[in-house]
Design a protein around this motif. Structure first.
Motif, PDB file in Angstrom:
ATOM      1  N   ASP A   7      -2.449  16.815   1.208  1.00  0.00           N
ATOM      2  CA  ASP A   7      -2.560  16.011  -0.694  1.00  0.00           C
ATOM      3  C   ASP A   7      -1.819  14.785  -0.540  1.00  0.00           C
ATOM      4  N   GLU A   8      -0.291  14.515   0.446  1.00  0.00           N
ATOM      5  CA  GLU A   8       0.163  13.304  -0.004  1.00  0.00           C
ATOM      6  C   GLU A   8       1.270  13.167   1.604  1.00  0.00           C
ATOM      7  N   VAL A   9       0.402  11.858   1.736  1.00  0.00           N
ATOM      8  CA  VAL A   9       0.919  11.127   2.762  1.00  0.00           C
ATOM      9  C   VAL A   9       2.712  11.953   3.268  1.00  0.00           C
ATOM     10  N   SER A  10       3.125  12.231   2.518  1.00  0.00           N
ATOM     11  CA  SER A  10       4.583  12.926   2.526  1.00  0.00           C
ATOM     12  C   SER A  10       4.699  14.342   3.133  1.00  0.00           C
ATOM     13  N   GLY A  11       3.439  15.274   2.977  1.00  0.00           N
ATOM     14  CA  GLY A  11       3.117  15.831   4.184  1.00  0.00           C
ATOM     15  C   GLY A  11       3.623  15.943   5.406  1.00  0.00           C
ATOM     16  N   LEU A  12       2.326  14.865   5.798  1.00  0.00           N
ATOM     17  CA  LEU A  12       2.543  14.802   7.436  1.00  0.00           C
ATOM     18  C   LEU A  12       3.629  13.778   7.901  1.00  0.00           C
ATOM     19  N   MET A  13       4.579  12.938   7.053  1.00  0.00           N
ATOM     20  CA  MET A  13       5.556  12.727   7.404  1.00  0.00           C
ATOM     21  C   MET A  13       6.992  14.038   7.661  1.00  0.00           C
ATOM     22  N   ARG A  14       5.922  15.296   6.817  1.00  0.00           N
ATOM     23  CA  ARG A  14       7.369  16.150   6.484  1.00  0.00           C
ATOM     24  C   ARG A  14       7.151  16.815   8.232  1.00  0.00           C
TER      25      ARG A  14
ATOM     26  N   GLY B 151      14.410   2.695   3.028  1.00  0.00           N
ATOM     27  CA  GLY B 151      13.946   2.321   2.282  1.00  0.00           C
ATOM     28  C   GLY B 151      12.776   3.362   1.540  1.00  0.00           C
ATOM     29  N   ARG B 152      13.426   3.651  -0.190  1.00  0.00           N
ATOM     30  CA  ARG B 152      12.296   4.577  -0.881  1.00  0.00           C
ATOM     31  C   ARG B 152      10.693   3.453  -1.026  1.00  0.00           C
ATOM     32  N   ALA B 153      11.707   2.026  -1.197  1.00  0.00           N
ATOM     33  CA  ALA B 153      10.566   1.755  -1.780  1.00  0.00           C
ATOM     34  C   ALA B 153       9.409   0.915  -0.272  1.00  0.00           C
ATOM     35  N   ARG B 154      10.012   1.007   0.661  1.00  0.00           N
ATOM     36  CA  ARG B 154       9.728   1.037   1.444  1.00  0.00           C
ATOM     37  C   ARG B 154       8.281   1.799   2.205  1.00  0.00           C
ATOM     38  N   LEU B 155       8.342   3.122   1.776  1.00  0.00           N
ATOM     39  CA  LEU B 155       7.835   4.222   2.058  1.00  0.00           C
ATOM     40  C   LEU B 155       6.953   4.515   1.061  1.00  0.00           C
ATOM     41  N   ARG B 156       7.347   3.869  -0.618  1.00  0.00           N
ATOM     42  CA  ARG B 156       6.205   3.956  -1.342  1.00  0.00           C
ATOM     43  C   ARG B 156       5.630   2.531  -1.062  1.00  0.00           C
ATOM     44  N   ALA B 157       5.689   1.551  -0.927  1.00  0.00           N
ATOM     45  CA  ALA B 157       4.527   0.765   0.078  1.00  0.00           C
ATOM     46  C   ALA B 157       3.568   1.097   1.138  1.00  0.00           C
TER      47      ALA B 157
ATOM     48  N   ASP C 241       1.156   3.901  -0.418  1.00  0.00           N
ATOM     49  CA  ASP C 241       0.239   3.439  -1.655  1.00  0.00           C
ATOM     50  C   ASP C 241      -0.884   2.600  -0.498  1.00  0.00           C
ATOM     51  N   ALA C 242      -0.669   1.919   0.541  1.00  0.00           N
ATOM     52  CA  ALA C 242      -1.845   1.308   1.588  1.00  0.00           C
ATOM     53  C   ALA C 242      -1.683   2.235   2.767  1.00  0.00           C
ATOM     54  N   TYR C 243      -1.524   3.519   2.328  1.00  0.00           N
ATOM     55  CA  TYR C 243      -2.519   5.328   3.169  1.00  0.00           C
ATOM     56  C   TYR C 243      -3.753   5.245   2.183  1.00  0.00           C
ATOM     57  N   GLU C 244      -3.193   5.645   0.946  1.00  0.00           N
ATOM     58  CA  GLU C 244      -4.220   5.366  -0.333  1.00  0.00           C
ATOM     59  C   GLU C 244      -5.770   4.891  -0.262  1.00  0.00           C
ATOM     60  N   ARG C 245      -5.855   3.942   1.052  1.00  0.00           N
ATOM     61  CA  ARG C 245      -7.201   3.537   1.099  1.00  0.00           C
ATOM     62  C   ARG C 245      -8.119   3.823   1.758  1.00  0.00           C
ATOM     63  N   PHE C 246      -7.209   5.197   2.946  1.00  0.00           N
ATOM     64  CA  PHE C 246      -7.437   6.686   3.851  1.00  0.00           C
ATOM     65  C   PHE C 246      -8.118   7.636   3.184  1.00  0.00           C
ATOM     66  N   ARG C 247      -8.020   7.693   1.900  1.00  0.00           N
ATOM     67  CA  ARG C 247      -8.185   8.977   0.800  1.00  0.00           C
ATOM     68  C   ARG C 247      -9.849   9.375   0.402  1.00  0.00           C
ATOM     69  N   SER C 248     -10.612  10.297   1.329  1.00  0.00           N
ATOM     70  CA  SER C 248     -11.485  11.160   0.908  1.00  0.00           C
ATOM     71  C   SER C 248     -11.774  12.156   0.095  1.00  0.00           C
ATOM     72  N   ASP C 249     -12.643  12.523  -0.502  1.00  0.00           N
ATOM     73  CA  ASP C 249     -12.650  13.832  -1.302  1.00  0.00           C
ATOM     74  C   ASP C 249     -11.209  14.967  -1.559  1.00  0.00           C
ATOM     75  N   GLY C 250     -10.723  14.102  -1.777  1.00  0.00           N
ATOM     76  CA  GLY C 250      -9.415  14.129  -2.348  1.00  0.00           C
ATOM     77  C   GLY C 250      -8.371  14.546  -1.828  1.00  0.00           C
ATOM     78  N   ARG C 251      -8.485  14.073  -0.374  1.00  0.00           N
ATOM     79  CA  ARG C 251      -7.527  14.001   0.857  1.00  0.00           C
ATOM     80  C   ARG C 251      -7.210  13.483   1.498  1.00  0.00           C
ATOM     81  N   LEU C 252      -5.897  13.116   2.274  1.00  0.00           N
ATOM     82  CA  LEU C 252      -5.440  11.724   2.750  1.00  0.00           C
ATOM     83  C   LEU C 252      -5.906  12.237   4.001  1.00  0.00           C
ATOM     84  N   PRO C 253      -6.390  12.067   5.846  1.00  0.00           N
ATOM     85  CA  PRO C 253      -6.677  12.375   6.655  1.00  0.00           C
ATOM     86  C   PRO C 253      -5.598  11.495   7.867  1.00  0.00           C
TER      87      PRO C 253
END
Length: 289
Positions: free
Chosen positions: A202-209, A229-235, A238-250
C-alpha cells in the motif's frame, strides 16, 4: 576508503541477529524461494550422507532437508547466533555451526549436498566463497543455491537516486557473473537461471518495515550514517509513487538460481567459456550431472 556498495559484514551480522524474532513474519519471498530451491531436488538422484545448509536463517530449508533425507546428517550454518537458535527451535536436534560462509569451519570433502538460500549476496568475495564451498564438497557432490540479481529493489534504488547520491540499496551480482564465478572457482557443469518476483505494498513504509524485520536493510559503506530525516524519507516516498500501478507499489526481486557439481580435479575455466543455460535445459542438465 571503502567503495560505496562495499558490504559491512559486522552490520550484516548485527542486523540478522536483531531480526531473528521477526524474520519469519516478514520473509514471504524468502519462504517461497526456499520452497522452489528444495523442489529442484526432485530432479536429482542423490543419497547424501551429510548435507550443509549454509546461511540457514531460521532453518526452513534445514527442516525440509531433514524430512526429505531422513538418513542424512543435516548441518545448519549461520553467522548470526540468534538465527541458529531459531533454526534449532524449529527443528529440534538439528546440528548447528555458528560460522561465516566465507571462512567455513567445516572439514574438506565432507558433504555430498550443499544448499544455500539467499545468502551468497552477503559475501564480499563471491568467487572465493565458491572455492570454499568446493573445498567442503565431496567429489560428485552437488551445490544448489539462490542469490539476488541486480534488478532486486530497483524501484527503491531509483526512488532514492532522486533524493541524494548516497548508497541506500545493497548491490547484487549479475547472473552471468555468478556463472563465470562458478567456473573460475572450479565447479563443473554450472547452470544458472533467474526468476523475477514482485511484491506489492500500500505504501513504501511497508517495504521498509519488511526489510528491517528481515535484517536486509542497507549495510553498504556508502550508506548515510545516523537517522534518515523525515524530509528525505518523504522525498523518497514521493519519488517511489511513479511506480504505483493498480493502486499498489511494486518491489521487484530478481532471484538467481544456480547449481554445479564437484569433481576430482575440477579446474578453473577460462573467463570466456559459457556459464549460463536456458531454463528449459535445467532438468536435463541436473539429471545427467
Amino acid at each position: 576508503m571503502s567503495e560505496p556498495h562495499h558490504i559491512d559484514k559486522t552490520l550484516v551480522r548485527a542486523a540478522f541477529s536483531r531480526a531473528a524474532p521477526t524474520y519469519d513474519r516478514a520473509a514471504v519471498l524468502q519462504k517461497e524461494v526456499a520452497s522452489r530451491l528444495v523442489e529442484r531436488l526432485d530432479f536429482v538422484k542423490l543419497s547424501p550422507q551429510r548435507i550443509y545448509d549454509l546461511g540457514c536463517g531460521t532453518g526452513r530449508v534445514s527442516a525440509a532437508l531433514r524430512e526429505r533425507y531422513p538418513a542424512a546428517e543435516v548441518v545448519a550454518l549461520d553467522f548470526a547466533l540468534p538465527m541458529l537458535q531459531a533454526a534449532q527451535r524449529r527443528s529440534p536436534g538439528l546440528a548447528a555451526v555458528c560460522g561465516d560462509l566465507e571462512a567455513l569451519p567445516l572439514a574438506g570433502h565432507s558433504a555430498e549436498l550443499i544448499l544455500s538460500n539467499l545468502t551468497l549476496q552477503w559475501c564480499l568475495d563471491l568467487e572465493g566463497s565458491l572455492r570454499g564451498l568446493l573445498r567442503v564438497a565431496r567429489p560428485g557432490g552437488l551445490l544448489m543455491f539462490t542469490t539476488f540479481g541486480p534488478d532486486t529493489l530497483r524501484e527503491l534504488r531509483a526512488a532514492w537516486a532522486q533524493v541524494d547520491g548516497r548508497s541506500h540499496v545493497n548491490a547484487f551480482t549479475d547472473l552471468h557473473d555468478v556463472g563465470d564465478a562458478l567456473m573460475r572457482a572450479g565447479w563443473a557443469e554450472p547452470v544458472v537461471d533467474q526468476q523475477t518476483f514482485t511484491l506489492t505494498y500500500d505504501e513504501v513504509s511497508g517495504l521498509m518495515r519488511d526489510l528491517k524485520e528481515m535484517g536486509a536493510h542497507n549495510v553498504t559503506a556508502g550508506r548515510a550514517h545516523g537517522l534518515t530525516g523525515r524530509a528525505r524519507l518523504r522525498a523518497m516516498a514521493d519519488a517511489y509513487e511513479r511506480f504505483r500501478s493498480d493502486g499498489r507499489l511494486p518491489a521487484t526481486y530478481e532471484v538467481v538460481y544456480g547449481h554445479a557439481w564437484a569433481t576430482d580435479g575440477a579446474s578453473a575455466a577460462r573467463p570466456d567459456e559459457p556459464a549460463t543455460y536456458p531454463l528449459d535445459r535445467l532438468r536435463r542438465a541436473i539429471r545427467t550431472g
